[in-house]
Write a protein that holds these residues in place. Structure first.
Motif, short mmCIF file in Angstrom:
data_model
loop_
_atom_site.label_atom_id
_atom_site.label_comp_id
_atom_site.label_asym_id
_atom_site.label_seq_id
_atom_site.Cartn_x
_atom_site.Cartn_y
_atom_site.Cartn_z
N UNK A 230 3.07 61.42 76.41
CA UNK A 230 3.46 60.78 76.50
C UNK A 230 4.59 60.09 75.39
N UNK A 231 4.69 58.70 76.23
CA UNK A 231 5.76 57.62 75.43
C UNK A 231 5.46 56.47 75.91
N UNK A 232 5.24 56.10 74.21
CA UNK A 232 4.16 54.80 74.13
C UNK A 232 5.55 53.73 73.47
N UNK A 233 4.85 52.65 73.99
CA UNK A 233 5.38 51.60 73.43
C UNK A 233 3.99 51.07 71.98
N UNK A 234 4.94 50.91 70.77
CA UNK A 234 3.37 50.71 69.71
C UNK A 234 3.92 50.10 68.48
N UNK A 235 3.30 49.66 67.49
CA UNK A 235 4.22 49.24 66.73
C UNK A 235 3.55 49.91 65.06
N UNK A 236 4.40 50.58 64.20
CA UNK A 236 4.43 50.94 63.15
C UNK A 236 4.47 50.83 61.51
N UNK A 280 2.09 57.17 53.95
CA UNK A 280 1.47 56.60 55.19
C UNK A 280 1.56 56.32 56.20
N UNK A 281 1.73 56.46 57.33
CA UNK A 281 2.52 55.39 58.97
C UNK A 281 1.15 55.55 59.65
N UNK A 282 0.73 54.01 60.08
CA UNK A 282 -0.04 53.69 60.67
C UNK A 282 0.85 53.39 61.84
N UNK A 283 0.08 53.67 63.38
CA UNK A 283 0.70 53.76 64.54
C UNK A 283 -0.09 52.60 65.35
N UNK A 284 -0.02 51.41 65.94
CA UNK A 284 -0.62 51.17 66.76
C UNK A 284 0.00 51.36 68.41
N UNK A 285 -1.24 51.85 69.01
CA UNK A 285 -0.48 51.89 70.47
C UNK A 285 -0.70 50.80 71.51
N UNK A 286 -0.06 50.72 72.10
CA UNK A 286 -0.26 48.82 73.37
C UNK A 286 0.18 49.57 74.52
N UNK A 287 1.12 50.58 74.78
CA UNK A 287 1.29 50.33 76.46
C UNK A 287 1.71 52.14 76.70
#
Length: 321
Positions: A230-236, A280-287
């Motif tokens: 799916x598609x997520x709101x994240x921060x990178x 490197x990319x870190x992706x933090x998943x919120x919603x």
């Protein structure tokens, strides 16, 4: 808080520690709020007794040794787990290499040979539902009995739950939420956003043509559980330093392009234009915003991505007030 002073050691076959301690033991995948609650009890018990505090964990999931084809759905890599443990007030973390020999130990043998003789454990705080030893055959009353003979006081931890809605917090519950894409619930139990980290690799560059360039994560580097498609709101965040940018991530098969393999693609908002290939990319998943969907035209896909971007901004504007 003494997290920055925490010592970490991998226990080899010869090492024998000399300082008595209060310890707890477990795999601690995710180092979630329940784990943190348990560790606080260990730290308090140790300070009250004038002893050091210790977390004992393993270098791999025990079931990987017991069942060679088992692939764990991890919430954290070993490196992430140790970083998270370092943010607690525990004095020391001991990482036990989990071997077939260790798997064959009964709880009594493990307590005597490892906890008592080699780690100098004087008090053992057990998670309320934790079992250890060969086939996890024994329980808390057995540990108390063995501990009494060894001079180890065995203490059962209180159960932890999110009191507001009585949500039981456990690694398995968090995995269920992530499987479902229920990232807000997973994050509440973790006490932080769920993060995946990998290098950025070349993709098909179709997003760039639509005006939404994406960074593709190298899936072969990711050993953690993937959220539902799916598609997520994240921060990178790039290279583990600097700001966390608002972004949106798609996990899926790219059905509009007749894709045949899974991809994790992240578009960073806020006017981000850096070249981050091989970084490197870190992706933090919120919603989770929506399911993955096939669109009949690229124009419709473009319009939906633009709508997703607006929804991401709206979401973060709301939670960051």
């Amino acid at each position: 808080m003494r997290g920055k002073d925490m010592k970490t050691m991998i226990l080899d076959e010869k090492t024998v520690l000399t300082s008595p301690c209060v310890a707890t033991i477990g795999f601690f995948d995710g180092v979630h709020l329940g784990h943190q609650f348990l560790i606080r009890q260990v730290v308090k018990t140790a300070r009250d007794a004038g002893l050091s505090s210790m977390v004992i964990t393993f270098d791999k999931h025990p079931r990987q040794v017991l069942h060679s084809h088992y692939v764990p759905e991890l919430l954290t890599t070993t490196e992430q787990k140790l970083q998270l443990l370092s943010a607690t007030a525990v004095d020391q973390v001991v990482v036990l290499p989990f071997t077939q020999e260790m798997a064959n130990m009964t709880a009594q043998q493990f307590m005597g040979n490892v906890l008592h003789r080699r780690l100098q454990v004087r008090k053992l705080v057990i998670g309320y539902d934790n079992r250890f030893g060969h086939n996890r055959e024994e329980g808390f009353d057995d540990y108390v009995c063995y501990g009494r003979a060894l001079g180890i006081e065995v203490i059962r931890s209180e159960e932890f739950s999110l009191i507001k809605d009585a949500v039981h917090v456990s690694s398995s519950a968090i995995r269920k939420y992530i499987h479902e894409g229920s990232m807000e619930q997973a994050n509440r139990c973790l006490g932080r956003p769920y993060v995946l980290t990998a290098h950025v690799v070349d993709g098909c560059k179709e997003g760039r043509k639509l005006g939404f360039p994406t960074a593709n994560l190298n899936l072969s580097e990711i050993t953690q559980l993937l959220p539902a498609m799916g598609v997520y709101a994240v921060k990178a965040q790039v290279e583990g330093t600097g700001p966390w940018y608002r972004a949106m991530t798609s996990i899926g098969m790219r059905p509009t392009y007749n894709g045949t393999s899974l991809t994790i693609e992240t578009h960073i908002l806020e006017g981000f234009h850096e070249n981050i290939y091989d970084k490197q990319l870190s992706v933090a998943f919120f919603k989770r915003l929506r399911d993955e969907k096939r669109f009949d035209s690229l124009a419709l896909l473009h319009a939906k991505i633009a709508e997703d971007a607006r929804e991401v901004d709206s979401y973060f504007n709301k939670i960051e007030k």
